[in-house]
Design a protein around this motif. Structure first.
Motif, PDB file in Angstrom:
ATOM      1  N   ARG A  67      10.984   8.777  -0.590  1.00 17.16           N
ATOM      2  CA  ARG A  67      11.641   9.075   0.675  1.00 17.16           C
ATOM      3  C   ARG A  67      10.963   8.307   1.813  1.00 17.16           C
ATOM      4  N   LEU A  68      11.622   8.226   2.941  1.00 17.08           N
ATOM      5  CA  LEU A  68      11.048   7.534   4.088  1.00 17.08           C
ATOM      6  C   LEU A  68       9.791   8.224   4.599  1.00 17.08           C
ATOM      7  N   ASP A  69       9.649   9.547   4.325  1.00 18.59           N
ATOM      8  CA  ASP A  69       8.449  10.252   4.763  1.00 18.59           C
ATOM      9  C   ASP A  69       7.288  10.066   3.781  1.00 18.59           C
ATOM     10  N   GLY A  70       7.517   9.253   2.728  1.00 19.88           N
ATOM     11  CA  GLY A  70       6.449   8.957   1.778  1.00 19.88           C
ATOM     12  C   GLY A  70       6.449   9.834   0.550  1.00 19.88           C
ATOM     13  N   SER A  71       7.244  10.938   0.559  1.00 13.44           N
ATOM     14  CA  SER A  71       7.284  11.811  -0.607  1.00 13.44           C
ATOM     15  C   SER A  71       8.173  11.198  -1.673  1.00 13.44           C
ATOM     16  N   THR A  72       8.148  11.772  -2.861  1.00 10.05           N
ATOM     17  CA  THR A  72       8.917  11.230  -3.978  1.00 10.05           C
ATOM     18  C   THR A  72       9.842  12.271  -4.566  1.00 10.05           C
ATOM     19  N   ARG A  73      10.914  11.806  -5.186  1.00  5.46           N
ATOM     20  CA  ARG A  73      11.823  12.724  -5.897  1.00  5.46           C
ATOM     21  C   ARG A  73      12.442  11.956  -7.054  1.00  5.46           C
ATOM     22  N   ARG A  74      12.763  12.667  -8.138  1.00  6.53           N
ATOM     23  CA  ARG A  74      13.418  12.044  -9.278  1.00  6.53           C
ATOM     24  C   ARG A  74      14.852  11.689  -8.921  1.00  6.53           C
ATOM     25  N   MET A  75      15.300  10.545  -9.489  1.00  5.08           N
ATOM     26  CA  MET A  75      16.676  10.096  -9.250  1.00  5.08           C
ATOM     27  C   MET A  75      17.546  10.458 -10.450  1.00  5.08           C
TER      28      MET A  75
ATOM     29  N   SER B 110       0.831  -1.206   0.000  1.00  2.00           N
ATOM     30  CA  SER B 110       0.000   0.000   0.000  1.00  2.00           C
ATOM     31  C   SER B 110       0.865   1.257   0.000  1.00  2.00           C
ATOM     32  N   ASP B 111       2.090   1.174   0.536  1.00  2.00           N
ATOM     33  CA  ASP B 111       2.979   2.340   0.535  1.00  2.00           C
ATOM     34  C   ASP B 111       3.339   2.748  -0.885  1.00  2.00           C
ATOM     35  N   LEU B 112       3.590   1.768  -1.746  1.00  2.00           N
ATOM     36  CA  LEU B 112       3.913   2.084  -3.134  1.00  2.00           C
ATOM     37  C   LEU B 112       2.701   2.620  -3.878  1.00  2.00           C
ATOM     38  N   LEU B 113       1.519   2.100  -3.566  1.00  2.00           N
ATOM     39  CA  LEU B 113       0.307   2.619  -4.198  1.00  2.00           C
ATOM     40  C   LEU B 113       0.074   4.075  -3.815  1.00  2.00           C
ATOM     41  N   ARG B 114       0.221   4.385  -2.535  1.00  2.00           N
ATOM     42  CA  ARG B 114       0.033   5.775  -2.111  1.00  2.00           C
ATOM     43  C   ARG B 114       1.079   6.694  -2.749  1.00  2.00           C
ATOM     44  N   ALA B 115       2.302   6.187  -2.907  1.00  2.00           N
ATOM     45  CA  ALA B 115       3.342   6.979  -3.570  1.00  2.00           C
ATOM     46  C   ALA B 115       2.979   7.241  -5.030  1.00  2.00           C
ATOM     47  N   ALA B 116       2.372   6.243  -5.684  1.00  2.00           N
ATOM     48  CA  ALA B 116       1.944   6.421  -7.078  1.00  2.00           C
ATOM     49  C   ALA B 116       0.873   7.502  -7.183  1.00  2.00           C
ATOM     50  N   VAL B 117      -0.067   7.491  -6.240  1.00  2.00           N
ATOM     51  CA  VAL B 117      -1.139   8.499  -6.244  1.00  2.00           C
ATOM     52  C   VAL B 117      -0.558   9.886  -6.001  1.00  2.00           C
TER      53      VAL B 117
END
Length: 285
Positions: free
Chosen positions: A277-285, A28-35
């Motif tokens: 990120r560990l806080d659930g946010s995303t960033r480009r690599m 579910s963590d990856l799904l929420r990150a996708a959203v």
């Protein structure tokens, strides 16, 4: 042709963004990150949202919320098919009171438990057909077997007769010696059993089911499952009909090196990585 209803279709000349999500298996963590990464997208889940990973119920709860908002179309995977087997026979038994139906229900439950369902039982602290989780039952009832996506961003449950992309869990709906019913075959077939004939008008097809080393295409079939529950990698494909778009690979908790055990079939699909990120946010690599 039959189009699925949507609560929020496109309001301009631009078609809505459609994003294919392969096998989540309780992540579910990856799904929420996708959203979070694609807040305006409509998600098409390829199934296998349950089993193996730690949070099957949270995963399907999020998917059902998205569906209620008109932001998700949910497809059946082979793991949902196994979960459904015992439930459908138990429902029949409730009407017939036939012990043969009850036996088939228990056999179906055992089939699922031996092939990934035990993780859901542990997550719930117990699971029986008599007290089957309401959320899981509603989720299983909501699933489609396959859809077709047209250039205007519409999703159809039947071949629309114009250029489209076919989206199904494992393969296009083709009969196979082990799965004579095409509606069952599309849940189980592996890439090495193809290539598979595509229905008229279909430009290419998109699938999960078989973990692969990276997003790959084999002929006119695209495979996205990167073993997310174990590797922490989730491949997201924006759907366009005439061209194959770049895949975004979300990278979360897991061991990406485990993709090395998966097959390298066909040709790599262009992809970019997006770190979580560990806080659930995303960033480009």
């Amino acid at each position: 042709m039959t189009a699925l209803p949507t609560a929020q279709g496109p309001t301009s000349q631009e078609p809505r963004q459609l994003m294919v999500v392969p096998d989540l298996h309780g992540r579910s963590d990856l799904l929420r990150a996708a959203v979070e990464a694609f807040p305006d997208a409509h998600f098409i889940s390829l199934g296998d949202a349950i089993d193996r990973g730690p949070h099957s119920l949270d995963t399907i709860s999020t998917l059902m919320e998205l569906r209620a908002e008109g932001r998700a179309t949910l497809l059946m995977g082979n793991h949902e098919r196994m979960a459904w087997e015992g439930l459908r026979w138990y429902r029949q038994h409730q009407g017939t009171h036939d012990l043969g139906d009850y036996r088939k229900a228990m056999e179906g439950l055992s089939w699922w438990m031996k092939n990934g369902g035990e993780s859901v039982r542990r997550e719930l602290g117990g699971l029986t057909l008599e007290r089957f989780p309401k959320l899981l039952s509603e989720y299983l009832d909501a699933l489609e077997r396959l859809v077709y996506v047209t250039e205007d961003g519409q999703i159809h449950t039947e071949n629309p007769g114009v250029p489209s992309v076919l989206v199904a869990h494992a393969s296009p709906p083709v009969p196979h010696r082990q799965h004579p019913d095409p509606q069952e075959a599309l849940l189980w077939l592996r890439p090495f059993e193809g290539p598979f004939a595509l229905p008229p008008g279909v430009v290419y097809s998109v699938h999960g089911h078989t973990p692969v080393r990276m997003p790959l295409r084999m002929g006119r079939h695209v495979y996205l499952d990167l073993g997310a529950y174990d590797t922490g990698l989730l491949a997201l494909l924006p759907l366009t009909v005439q061209t194959l778009s770049e895949v975004t690979v979300l990278a979360g908790r897991g061991d990406p090196s485990k993709t090395n055990k998966y097959p390298m079939i066909g040709e790599p699909v262009s992809a970019r990585a997006l770190n979580i990120r560990l806080d659930g946010s995303t960033r480009r690599m």
